[in-house]
Design a protein around this motif. Structure first.
Motif, PDB file in Angstrom:
ATOM      1  N   LEU A 153       8.750 -25.251 -15.822  1.00  0.00           N
ATOM      2  CA  LEU A 153       7.702 -24.900 -17.498  1.00  0.00           C
ATOM      3  C   LEU A 153       6.511 -26.564 -16.273  1.00  0.00           C
ATOM      4  O   LEU A 153       6.556 -27.806 -15.824  1.00  0.00           O
ATOM      5  CB  LEU A 153       8.433 -25.561 -18.716  1.00  0.00           C
ATOM      6  N   CYS A 176      16.129 -20.306 -20.039  1.00  0.00           N
ATOM      7  CA  CYS A 176      14.991 -20.429 -20.823  1.00  0.00           C
ATOM      8  C   CYS A 176      14.289 -19.389 -21.409  1.00  0.00           C
ATOM      9  O   CYS A 176      13.745 -18.844 -21.754  1.00  0.00           O
ATOM     10  CB  CYS A 176      14.231 -20.599 -20.488  1.00  0.00           C
ATOM     11  N   ASP A 211      11.593 -28.361 -30.262  1.00  0.00           N
ATOM     12  CA  ASP A 211      11.287 -28.076 -29.759  1.00  0.00           C
ATOM     13  C   ASP A 211       9.769 -28.136 -29.501  1.00  0.00           C
ATOM     14  O   ASP A 211       8.526 -27.925 -28.720  1.00  0.00           O
ATOM     15  CB  ASP A 211      11.704 -26.545 -28.994  1.00  0.00           C
ATOM     16  N   ALA A 216      14.860 -21.833 -24.812  1.00  0.00           N
ATOM     17  CA  ALA A 216      13.526 -21.966 -24.153  1.00  0.00           C
ATOM     18  C   ALA A 216      12.937 -22.953 -24.337  1.00  0.00           C
ATOM     19  O   ALA A 216      12.060 -23.264 -22.843  1.00  0.00           O
ATOM     20  CB  ALA A 216      12.643 -20.839 -25.087  1.00  0.00           C
ATOM     21  N   LYS A 219      13.165 -29.339 -17.172  1.00  0.00           N
ATOM     22  CA  LYS A 219      13.965 -28.131 -18.108  1.00  0.00           C
ATOM     23  C   LYS A 219      15.184 -28.294 -18.510  1.00  0.00           C
ATOM     24  O   LYS A 219      16.035 -28.099 -17.607  1.00  0.00           O
ATOM     25  CB  LYS A 219      13.225 -26.955 -17.253  1.00  0.00           C
ATOM     26  N   PRO A 269       7.052 -22.368 -25.762  1.00  0.00           N
ATOM     27  CA  PRO A 269       8.504 -21.951 -25.229  1.00  0.00           C
ATOM     28  C   PRO A 269       9.037 -21.889 -26.423  1.00  0.00           C
ATOM     29  O   PRO A 269      10.197 -23.495 -27.162  1.00  0.00           O
ATOM     30  CB  PRO A 269       7.892 -23.393 -24.256  1.00  0.00           C
ATOM     31  N   ALA A 273      17.975 -22.731 -15.668  1.00  0.00           N
ATOM     32  CA  ALA A 273      16.942 -23.078 -16.359  1.00  0.00           C
ATOM     33  C   ALA A 273      15.620 -22.958 -15.354  1.00  0.00           C
ATOM     34  O   ALA A 273      16.037 -23.382 -14.584  1.00  0.00           O
ATOM     35  CB  ALA A 273      16.737 -24.186 -16.475  1.00  0.00           C
ATOM     36  N   THR A 320      12.981 -14.773 -27.840  1.00  0.00           N
ATOM     37  CA  THR A 320      13.053 -15.448 -27.466  1.00  0.00           C
ATOM     38  C   THR A 320      10.605 -15.721 -27.731  1.00  0.00           C
ATOM     39  O   THR A 320      10.055 -13.987 -27.339  1.00  0.00           O
ATOM     40  CB  THR A 320      12.679 -15.303 -25.730  1.00  0.00           C
ATOM     41  N   GLY A 371      18.126 -25.858 -21.380  1.00  0.00           N
ATOM     42  CA  GLY A 371      18.166 -24.089 -20.985  1.00  0.00           C
ATOM     43  C   GLY A 371      19.612 -23.951 -22.939  1.00  0.00           C
ATOM     44  O   GLY A 371      19.750 -24.788 -22.630  1.00  0.00           O
ATOM     45  N   ASN A 389      19.275 -29.652 -25.596  1.00  0.00           N
ATOM     46  CA  ASN A 389      18.339 -29.778 -25.311  1.00  0.00           C
ATOM     47  C   ASN A 389      17.859 -31.803 -25.557  1.00  0.00           C
ATOM     48  O   ASN A 389      17.326 -32.628 -26.125  1.00  0.00           O
ATOM     49  CB  ASN A 389      17.395 -29.583 -26.347  1.00  0.00           C
TER      50      ASN A 389
END
Length: 328
Positions: free
Chosen positions: A314, A143, A112, A148, A163, A25, A311, A20, A165, A185
């Protein structure tokens, strides 16, 4: 009777590691099978970013792989696979090709790049670091790694999303385990497959409640224009059953049924949804494909739900992406 397990690493012969990035992120996740595993793949999204998927077609000659890369960073993130290859080579893992040893590492990426500085993305060093972190311990969820920078529910605009994850799950029946790890995602919402209730996804215009994208689209609400490839759910199904390459491919195919139970809509023109399947054969047995594919779909659905439930919300400047549980 089925026994629900918490981790894909309950599958004998499988290790998982995350990297990570602390600068923004993003990150990557590796699923390792150092001794080799029979592998298959099924790409359902219309905008995939993948590596070595043609190799896994049943008509092609390579039977076994040694690792799978799941990465953020869009197409840039495929570079992390070279770090995975280097690490596996140093460990003596790979296919013997004449005088050389060649680790086989297929992979897939998700998009991302909108979160922070898009010039920061997983590279070979990130893939290598994920391998260094790999173990048979239950990997972290939420995350981290490929999850992330994951975001879900972007149909009605990024500011109304939530969010995403990464999550994992496993099921054991009669001494055979099937597990899955999913980096979610998705363009669509994530729903509870048992109740149909939306867990995370697009929010109402005021941002305070879950919208339910399926119902909104069916009543005629217009989605926001979405850049192709700017989403994607990727993952790995692993089992210790003995499978052929054709059977591993079918396991990957039916695993997408689990995504369809937990994500709505799924496999869109803006997603690159891709699932790999690995069969280590470490149990020295099989249950038959009907049971195995049922386990695979269930594990994928459970892992997807765990990905968003683990998650954390953010905040980046004016952008707020709440987590599941923050919005009802």
């Amino acid at each position: 009777m089925a026994r629900m397990e918490s981790s894909i690493t309950r599958v004998a012969g499988i290790e998982v590691g995350h990297f990570t990035d602390t600068r923004r992120p993003t990150g990557c996740t590796v699923v390792l099978a150092r001794a080799g595993a029979v592998a298959g793949v099924d790409v359902r999204g219309a905008a995939p970013g993948t590596r070595e998927t043609d190799l896994l077609h049943p008509s092609n000659v390579v039977e076994r792989v040694h690792g799978i890369l799941l990465s953020g960073g869009s197409a840039w993130g495929l570079d992390a696979a070279s770090g995975v290859m280097r690490w596996l080579d140093e460990q003596g893992a790979g296919m013997t090709v004449g005088p050389a040893r060649l680790p086989i590492v297929p992979g897939a990426v998700l998009f991302d790049l909108p979160l922070g500085d898009q010039r920061i993305r997983p590279d070979a060093a990130a893939g290598y670091a994920a391998c260094q972190a790999a173990s048979t311990a239950a990997p972290a969820e939420g995350c981290v790694g490929a999850g992330a920078g994951a975001v879900v529910g972007k149909i009605f605009g990024f500011p109304r999303a939530m969010k995403g994850g990464i999550g994992h799950a496993a099921i054991t029946v009669d001494g055979v385990t099937v597990g899955a790890i999913i980096a979610c995602n998705a363009l669509g919402d994530v729903v509870d497959p048992d109740t149909g209730r939306v867990i995370a996804g697009a929010r109402t215009a005021d941002g305070l409640q879950l919208l339910d994208s399926r119902r909104a689209l069916l009543r005629g609400d217009a989605p926001k224009p979405i850049l192709a490839g700017s989403n994607t759910t990727i993952g790995v199904i692993a089992t210790d059953a003995v499978l052929t390459k054709i059977q591993a491919g079918r396991l990957a195919t039916v695993g997408h049924d689990g995504l369809a139970r937990a994500i709505n809509p799924v496999h869109t023109l803006s997603d690159g949804d891709t699932l790999f399947a690995l069969a280590t054969g470490a149990s020295n047995k099989t249950l038959g494909m009907m049971t195995l594919i049922t386990m695979a779909a269930e594990a994928c659905a459970l892992a997807t739900v765990r990905a968003v439930r683990a998650a954390q919300g953010l905040r980046l400047g004016d952008l707020h992406l709440p987590a599941a549980g923050d919005v009802q």
